[in-house]
Write a protein that holds these residues in place. Structure first.
Motif, PDB file in Angstrom:
ATOM      1  N   GLY A 103       0.799  -1.223   0.000  1.00  6.18           N
ATOM      2  CA  GLY A 103       0.000   0.000   0.000  1.00  6.18           C
ATOM      3  C   GLY A 103       0.832   1.273   0.000  1.00  6.18           C
ATOM      4  O   GLY A 103       0.582   2.187  -0.796  1.00  6.18           O
ATOM      5  N   PRO A 104       1.845   1.369   0.875  1.00  4.18           N
ATOM      6  CA  PRO A 104       2.663   2.589   0.882  1.00  4.18           C
ATOM      7  C   PRO A 104       3.456   2.806  -0.403  1.00  4.18           C
ATOM      8  O   PRO A 104       3.962   3.911  -0.628  1.00  4.18           O
ATOM      9  CB  PRO A 104       3.618   2.350   2.069  1.00  4.18           C
ATOM     10  CG  PRO A 104       2.900   1.385   2.952  1.00  4.18           C
ATOM     11  CD  PRO A 104       2.160   0.483   2.018  1.00  4.18           C
ATOM     12  N   LEU A 105       3.558   1.758  -1.234  1.00  2.00           N
ATOM     13  CA  LEU A 105       4.317   1.882  -2.475  1.00  2.00           C
ATOM     14  C   LEU A 105       3.411   2.030  -3.690  1.00  2.00           C
ATOM     15  O   LEU A 105       3.878   1.926  -4.830  1.00  2.00           O
ATOM     16  CB  LEU A 105       5.254   0.674  -2.645  1.00  2.00           C
ATOM     17  CG  LEU A 105       6.229   0.444  -1.483  1.00  2.00           C
ATOM     18  CD1 LEU A 105       7.138  -0.728  -1.793  1.00  2.00           C
ATOM     19  CD2 LEU A 105       7.053   1.694  -1.177  1.00  2.00           C
ATOM     20  N   GLY A 111       5.544   5.851   0.788  1.00  2.00           N
ATOM     21  CA  GLY A 111       6.834   5.182   0.777  1.00  2.00           C
ATOM     22  C   GLY A 111       7.305   4.672   2.131  1.00  2.00           C
ATOM     23  O   GLY A 111       8.435   4.195   2.246  1.00  2.00           O
ATOM     24  N   ARG A 112       6.456   4.741   3.153  1.00  2.00           N
ATOM     25  CA  ARG A 112       6.848   4.310   4.497  1.00  2.00           C
ATOM     26  C   ARG A 112       6.384   2.870   4.709  1.00  2.00           C
ATOM     27  O   ARG A 112       5.195   2.627   4.938  1.00  2.00           O
ATOM     28  CB  ARG A 112       6.276   5.249   5.552  1.00  2.00           C
ATOM     29  CG  ARG A 112       6.849   6.670   5.457  1.00  2.00           C
ATOM     30  CD  ARG A 112       6.218   7.602   6.477  1.00  2.00           C
ATOM     31  NE  ARG A 112       6.421   7.129   7.833  1.00  2.00           N
ATOM     32  CZ  ARG A 112       7.541   7.299   8.532  1.00  2.00           C
ATOM     33  NH1 ARG A 112       8.570   7.952   7.992  1.00  2.00           N
ATOM     34  NH2 ARG A 112       7.643   6.852   9.755  1.00  2.00           N
ATOM     35  N   HIS A 130       8.180   2.211  10.940  1.00  2.00           N
ATOM     36  CA  HIS A 130       8.123   2.213   9.486  1.00  2.00           C
ATOM     37  C   HIS A 130       9.446   2.746   8.919  1.00  2.00           C
ATOM     38  O   HIS A 130      10.099   3.598   9.527  1.00  2.00           O
ATOM     39  CB  HIS A 130       6.961   3.083   8.994  1.00  2.00           C
ATOM     40  CG  HIS A 130       5.621   2.467   9.232  1.00  2.00           C
ATOM     41  ND1 HIS A 130       5.010   2.463  10.465  1.00  2.00           N
ATOM     42  CD2 HIS A 130       4.777   1.812   8.384  1.00  2.00           C
ATOM     43  CE1 HIS A 130       3.837   1.852  10.378  1.00  2.00           C
ATOM     44  NE2 HIS A 130       3.673   1.445   9.132  1.00  2.00           N
ATOM     45  N   VAL A 131       9.826   2.209   7.781  1.00  2.00           N
ATOM     46  CA  VAL A 131      11.078   2.601   7.133  1.00  2.00           C
ATOM     47  C   VAL A 131      10.749   3.384   5.869  1.00  2.00           C
ATOM     48  O   VAL A 131      10.032   2.883   5.001  1.00  2.00           O
ATOM     49  CB  VAL A 131      11.920   1.362   6.767  1.00  2.00           C
ATOM     50  CG1 VAL A 131      13.175   1.769   6.012  1.00  2.00           C
ATOM     51  CG2 VAL A 131      12.280   0.582   8.025  1.00  2.00           C
ATOM     52  N   LEU A 139      11.748  -2.319  -3.446  1.00  4.61           N
ATOM     53  CA  LEU A 139      11.312  -3.320  -2.480  1.00  4.61           C
ATOM     54  C   LEU A 139      11.783  -4.692  -2.946  1.00  4.61           C
ATOM     55  O   LEU A 139      11.524  -5.100  -4.085  1.00  4.61           O
ATOM     56  CB  LEU A 139       9.786  -3.324  -2.357  1.00  4.61           C
ATOM     57  CG  LEU A 139       9.211  -4.499  -1.541  1.00  4.61           C
ATOM     58  CD1 LEU A 139       9.573  -4.353  -0.064  1.00  4.61           C
ATOM     59  CD2 LEU A 139       7.706  -4.607  -1.737  1.00  4.61           C
ATOM     60  N   LEU A 140      12.494  -5.400  -2.064  1.00  2.32           N
ATOM     61  CA  LEU A 140      12.960  -6.754  -2.343  1.00  2.32           C
ATOM     62  C   LEU A 140      12.296  -7.674  -1.314  1.00  2.32           C
ATOM     63  O   LEU A 140      12.753  -7.791  -0.176  1.00  2.32           O
ATOM     64  CB  LEU A 140      14.487  -6.830  -2.230  1.00  2.32           C
ATOM     65  CG  LEU A 140      15.274  -5.820  -3.077  1.00  2.32           C
ATOM     66  CD1 LEU A 140      16.760  -5.874  -2.728  1.00  2.32           C
ATOM     67  CD2 LEU A 140      15.062  -6.063  -4.566  1.00  2.32           C
ATOM     68  N   LEU A 141      11.206  -8.297  -1.717  1.00  7.63           N
ATOM     69  CA  LEU A 141      10.420  -9.133  -0.803  1.00  7.63           C
ATOM     70  C   LEU A 141      10.742 -10.599  -1.037  1.00  7.63           C
ATOM     71  O   LEU A 141      10.661 -11.086  -2.171  1.00  7.63           O
ATOM     72  CB  LEU A 141       8.923  -8.882  -1.017  1.00  7.63           C
ATOM     73  CG  LEU A 141       7.973  -9.682  -0.117  1.00  7.63           C
ATOM     74  CD1 LEU A 141       8.080  -9.204   1.332  1.00  7.63           C
ATOM     75  CD2 LEU A 141       6.528  -9.551  -0.604  1.00  7.63           C
TER      76      LEU A 141
END
Length: 210
Positions: A103-105, A111-112, A130-131, A139-141
């Motif tokens: 969602g933040p992305l 972005g957090r 949050h980062v 993002l590397l998930l």
């Protein structure tokens, strides 16, 4: 399908190069990359290599593992500690991943990203802050069974093990999960749907196609 022998370091570099030119499907500023694989395949190692290669290139990234988004034990283990159906469908809090990671992305997100939510060792919330991931950050998930949830990945990498290698490299205490990965292969076909396929039967000598 033709595979090419490669080293892990070289693979990390090639994937980082690919990520730096990646265009997001929703035109947002944050590319989202999946590193999918059973725990025995250690997709997290490849995610960390790519993060390091991106760092050298001056590109920020955030590595997030789905093990930080397990459901509480009361829900996860409701039907016992070795229930295959629960492992396949109910161990990971996909709603929290959608809300706190993806969602933040979104293009209009802030972005957090929450890097983790639940600590399975203490069975309590981690309360991690949050980062902030700056625009252009990646993002590397990483985690198992990722390619069956319709997550909005812009690049997907599947670290594959043959059934024999998966059994050999999975601790005996985890053999009860193997039917879940057999089902995953049948229903999600990660080897056929991932953008990049990595064979890791011999962890010293990987091969890739992509």
């Amino acid at each position: 399908m033709r595979f090419e022998a490669i080293t892990w370091d070289r693979l990390g570099d090639l994937l980082a190069e690919r990520v730096t030119t990646l265009k997001t499907a929703d035109d947002g500023p944050w590319p989202r990359v999946a590193f999918d694989g059973a725990p025995a395949a250690r997709p997290e190692d490849l995610a960390e290599r790519v993060a390091g290669a991106l760092r050298v290139r001056g590109r920020p990234s955030l590595v997030v593992g789905t093990e930080g988004f397990l459901r509480p034990a009361s829900l996860r283990l409701e039907h016992g500690r070795q229930d295959v159906e629960a492992y396949y469908d109910g161990w990971y809090d996909t709603g929290a991943l959608w809300r706190e990671v993806f969602g933040p992305l979104d293009p209009d997100g802030n972005g957090r990203v929450l890097p983790d939510l639940w600590d399975p060792a203490t069975d309590r919330a981690t309360r991690s802050p949050h980062v902030p991931l700056p625009p252009g950050g990646v993002l590397l998930l990483h985690g198992p069974l990722l390619l069956r949830h319709w997550f909005p990945f812009d690049l997907s990498v599947h670290v594959s093990l043959s059934p024999g290698a998966l059994r050999r490299r999975t601790p005996e205490s985890g053999h009860w999960t193997l039917p879940a990965f057999e089902r995953y292969e049948r229903e999600a076909d990660p080897a056929g749907t991932a953008d990049v396929l990595v064979r890791a039967d011999d962890p010293r000598h990987p091969a890739w196609h992509g």
